[in-house]
Design an enzyme around this catalytic site. Structure first.
Site, PDB file in Angstrom:
ATOM      1  CB  CYS A  26      38.469  45.741  41.633  1.00 38.08           C
ATOM      2  SG  CYS A  26      37.609  44.463  40.713  1.00 38.08           S
ATOM      3  NE  ARG A  36      39.434  51.653  42.016  1.00 35.60           N
ATOM      4  CZ  ARG A  36      40.323  52.276  41.246  1.00 35.60           C
ATOM      5  NH1 ARG A  36      40.475  53.566  41.349  1.00 35.60           N
ATOM      6  NH2 ARG A  36      41.050  51.612  40.397  1.00 35.60           N
ATOM      7  CD1 TRP A  56      31.880  46.948  37.737  1.00 33.79           C
ATOM      8  CD2 TRP A  56      33.323  45.879  36.413  1.00 33.79           C
ATOM      9  NE1 TRP A  56      31.401  47.034  36.452  1.00 33.79           N
ATOM     10  CE2 TRP A  56      32.267  46.387  35.622  1.00 33.79           C
ATOM     11  CE3 TRP A  56      34.352  45.165  35.779  1.00 33.79           C
ATOM     12  CZ2 TRP A  56      32.214  46.208  34.246  1.00 33.79           C
ATOM     13  CZ3 TRP A  56      34.280  44.983  34.406  1.00 33.79           C
ATOM     14  CH2 TRP A  56      33.224  45.508  33.651  1.00 33.79           C
ATOM     15  CG  ASN A  68      41.734  46.696  40.137  1.00 29.87           C
ATOM     16  OD1 ASN A  68      40.998  46.262  39.259  1.00 29.87           O
ATOM     17  ND2 ASN A  68      42.010  47.989  40.277  1.00 29.87           N
ATOM     18  N   GLY A  69      42.313  43.803  38.307  1.00 30.81           N
ATOM     19  CA  GLY A  69      42.948  43.594  37.006  1.00 30.81           C
ATOM     20  C   GLY A  69      42.456  42.302  36.393  1.00 30.81           C
ATOM     21  CD  GLU A 103      28.803  63.618  28.966  1.00 29.17           C
ATOM     22  OE1 GLU A 103      29.195  62.688  28.254  1.00 29.17           O
ATOM     23  OE2 GLU A 103      28.895  63.589  30.204  1.00 29.17           O
ATOM     24  CE  LYS A 117      27.247  61.422  32.484  1.00 27.39           C
ATOM     25  NZ  LYS A 117      28.512  61.716  31.905  1.00 27.39           N
ATOM     26  CD  GLU A 167      27.385  57.205  32.260  1.00 26.62           C
ATOM     27  OE1 GLU A 167      28.429  56.702  32.659  1.00 26.62           O
ATOM     28  OE2 GLU A 167      27.199  58.433  32.217  1.00 26.62           O
ATOM     29  CG  HIS A 220      19.843  62.085   6.903  1.00 24.42           C
ATOM     30  ND1 HIS A 220      19.620  62.207   5.553  1.00 24.42           N
ATOM     31  CD2 HIS A 220      20.240  63.308   7.324  1.00 24.42           C
ATOM     32  CE1 HIS A 220      19.895  63.444   5.174  1.00 24.42           C
ATOM     33  NE2 HIS A 220      20.266  64.131   6.243  1.00 24.42           N
ATOM     34  CE  LYS A 269      34.460  58.793  38.221  1.00 19.51           C
ATOM     35  NZ  LYS A 269      33.524  59.575  37.405  1.00 19.51           N
TER      36      LYS A 269
HETATM   37  C1  F6R Z   1      30.567  58.396  31.821  1.00 17.20           C
HETATM   38  C2  F6R Z   1      31.875  58.022  32.272  1.00 17.20           C
HETATM   39  C3  F6R Z   1      32.722  57.206  31.384  1.00 17.20           C
HETATM   40  C4  F6R Z   1      34.165  57.742  31.402  1.00 17.20           C
HETATM   41  C5  F6R Z   1      35.094  56.809  30.602  1.00 17.20           C
HETATM   42  C6  F6R Z   1      36.501  57.355  30.537  1.00 17.20           C
HETATM   43  O1  F6R Z   1      29.878  59.162  32.747  1.00 17.20           O
HETATM   44  O2  F6R Z   1      32.275  58.358  33.355  1.00 17.20           O
HETATM   45  O3  F6R Z   1      32.228  57.158  30.088  1.00 17.20           O
HETATM   46  O4  F6R Z   1      34.172  59.025  30.870  1.00 17.20           O
HETATM   47  O5  F6R Z   1      35.107  55.541  31.186  1.00 17.20           O
HETATM   48  O6  F6R Z   1      37.022  57.506  31.815  1.00 17.20           O
HETATM   49  P1  F6R Z   1      38.265  58.439  32.097  1.00 17.20           P
HETATM   50  O7  F6R Z   1      37.846  59.835  31.802  1.00 17.20           O
HETATM   51  O8  F6R Z   1      38.562  58.233  33.544  1.00 17.20           O
HETATM   52  O9  F6R Z   1      39.354  57.990  31.194  1.00 17.20           O
END
Ligand code: F6R
Length: 622
Positions: A2, A27, A75, A101-102, A495, A499, A502, A518, A617
């Protein structure tokens, strides 16, 4: 999660609110809205489900006039993405509008009570409860002749009394219909900042909307409330009353948060990595001592030398960086390292020895689980340090010290440059701890030289872009991918798979290459590509054997290899060649083509790269 904006001053508020929401859209982007008060005193709310662009189109038709206002991009947590659930929400019959937000955990019981008092609810959100609660407190306040003379104390008391009844987290801003010359902002667990202009103030949930408007910001701390007029900012703490506030100078410009010539933030940030890694290392080598140096570690070399065990905690991509760090710190410093998901650590209550040091690793510095895990370890009396990108974030504030990534704002929802910066800083920590223990001067100098060559090698790895795009188009229709690597390249495999998941919504799994036998090998067929991470190193031959096992079952193989590796080129269906580096730095180089692969596959499938489905994010809710 948010985004919140607020404005008070001489400009038309809507202009800043919409521009700010566009910058905060990463966000959350389920729905958006603004509220303003016109010079004639009319409170206008415009809100809609969907993206900011939809709101902007609505505002083109019907503007919300006024020089004071608040805005929100959502969000969803409570209730679906509908017009009704979008913020701002009104309190009472329109005495105030509020953005939040929260998460308010006790909203059901508060809602029942307010309904009993005659309040009508128009949404399914927890936020509307706060709006009505403040309204109910305002109703109980005795009238004052001049609110400004009284420092808006009745409003402050009404908000504080309402907030005292909430369990959960909030960053919020309140716009009062009857008092358009003031905004009240408050936070507990969700970030909020105030931008200080000349005769104007801006409020936002992070600094990105402020770039280009002001470079002076005030970070609100938990339990602080800001009384914001055009000319004045007064900060009041729940327990301490009026407190002085420090003004910080922002260290980025609007170009850092704009797209420039790129189609997407993710691509821009992938290509920024030579620079972000240079920044992560700038001024952090001590050549006389052949080691790394960090201004913010706060513990003395003697204290750090007595550390016998490291605990790394993080979420998501940052957790993958922590796994890379485990290899780096163990190999360079010979220190035992444990890596734990923050969401597990916070409830696990593991025995932690007294010589253990915790590093919380995070891009945003606001991730709720990482913050909670850090607080829990700190509460037990252990030193906690942060490896964190966002200056002034909650985790940076609460840690005993730490290391900033200096990667610049990361707007793309899928983390890219923060990951490679985290791995680089962890390698430098490996060097630092190694030099405190057994690493020789010459070994230290070799490691420094390797690190310094990294940005150029990343630049070369980025030159694979065209080849990766070709490969991406070839496999874009596949429904499943395996990512396989060993040792430090196992977390890179995780990772790479994350990616792809996502941003393209393709099912992908990362495994240690040998572990594939396995179970996961059952998935292998002509339509399931395996992405092998196999730069030269002590397990190269082993990974090659794993590759053969996949080929024997007709699985297509995309291999990330060192430049000039003819052997792997002959066997793999497609290869991506990257420069050779020491093993402890390989994840940084091999992750570059994986970022590009995910990006180009998602583009080929027509996905919304910077606003992927269901994500946002900065996960500030548990
Ligand atoms: C993946 C991604 C998330 C963050 C996770 C932790 O691309 O961005 O998996 O890595 O939410 O976020 P931070 O690093 O901000 O604590």
């Amino acid at each position: 999660m948010c985004g919140i904006v607020g404005y008070i001053g001489p400009r038309e508020a809507e202009e800043f609110l919409v521009a700010g929401l566009r910058r905060l859209e990463y966000r959350g982007y389920d729905s958006a809205g603004v509220a303003t008060i016109s010079p004639e005193g009319a409170l206008t709310v415009a809100k809609t489900r969907g993206r900011i662009e939809r709101l902007a189109a609505q505002l083109e038709e019907t503007p919300t006039p006024g020089q004071v206002g608040i805005g929100h991009t959502r969000w969803a947590t409570h209730g679906q993405a509908t017009d009704e659930n979008a913020h701002p929400h009104l309190g009472g019959s329109g005495t105030l509008a509020l953005v939040h937000n929260g998460v308010i955990e006790n909203f059901q019981s508060l809602k029942r009570r307010l309904e009993g008092d005659g309040y009508q609810f128009h949404s399914e959100t927890d936020t509307e409860v706060i709006a009505h609660l403040i309204d109910s407190q305002l109703a109980g306040q005795s009238a004052v002749d001049d609110m400004a003379d009284a420092h808006y104390q009745p409003l402050v008391e009404a908000v504080q009394t309402a907030l005292a009844q909430l369990q959960g987290t909030y960053g919020l801003v309140v716009l009062f219909h009857q008092w358009p010359e003031v905004l009240i902002a408050a936070r507990s667990g969700s970030p909020l900042i105030v931008g200080v202009g000349s005769g104007e103030h801006f409020i936002a949930s992070d600094a990105s909307p402020l770039a280009g408007y002001t470079d002076k910001i005030v970070y609100l701390a938990d339990h602080e409330l800001a009384v914001v007029t055009a000319d004045n900012l007064r900060v009041v703490h729940r327990d301490e009353g009026h407190v002085t506030h420090d003004i910080h100078v922002l260290d980025f410009e609007s170009g850092d948060v704009d797209l420039g010539d790129y189609d997407h933030y993710m691509l821009k940030e992938i290509f920024e990595q030579p620079e972000s890694l240079t920044n992560a290392m700038r001024g952090r080598f001590d050549f006389d001592a052949a080691t790394a140096k960090f201004g913010g570690l706060t513990l003395s070399p003697q204290q750090l030398r007595s550390v016998q065990r490291l605990l790394l905690t993080a979420c998501g991509t940052s957790w993958h960086a922590a796994l890379v760090g485990e290899y780096q710190l163990e190999s360079l410093a010979r220190l035992p390292v444990e890596v734990e998901y923050a969401s597990e650590l916070r409830y696990r209550n593991p025995p932690i020895q007294s010589d253990t040091l915790l590093f919380a690793i995070t891009q945003s510095g606001e991730t709720a689980d990482t913050l909670a895990a850090m607080r829990e370890v700190k509460r037990k009396g252990h030193p906690v340090l942060a490896i964190n990108n966002v200056v002034g974030s909650t985790i940076a504030h609460e840690a005993d010290g730490g290391i900033y990534l200096r990667a610049g704002p990361e707007i793309g929802v899928a983390s890219t440059k923060a990951f490679t910066s985290q791995c680089t800083v962890l390698a430098m920590l490996g060097l630092y701890f190694g030099r405190l223990h057994h690493l020789s001067f010459s070994a230290g100098m070799r490691i420094i030289a390797e690190l310094q060559e990294l940005p150029d090698k990343v630049r070369r790895a980025l030159q694979t872009n065209d080849e990766v795009r070709r490969i991406a188009r070839k496999y874009a229709d596949c429904d499943n991918f395996l990512y396989l690597g060993r040792q430090a390249n196992f977390p890179t495999a995780l990772e790479g798979a994350l990616k792809l998941k996502e941003i393209s919504y393709i099912h992908a799994e990362g495994y240690p290459a040998a572990e594939m036998k396995h179970g996961p090998i059952a998935l292998v067929d002509r339509h399931t590509p395996s992405v092998f991470l196999m730069p030269q190193g002590h397990v190269y031959d082993k990974v090659m054997a794993n590759l053969q096992e996949i080929k024997a079952r007709n699985g297509p193989v995309i291999a990330v290899i060192c430049e000039g590796d003819m052997e792997a080129s002959k066997l793999a269906d497609d290869v991506i060649e990257v420069p050779a580096v020491e093993e402890f730095l390989q994840p940084i180089i091999t992750s570059i083509p994986l970022q590009l692969l995910a990006y180009h596959i998602a583009v080929a499938r027509g996905c919304d790269i910077d606003r992927p489905r269901n994500l946002a994010k900065s996960v500030t809710v548990e």
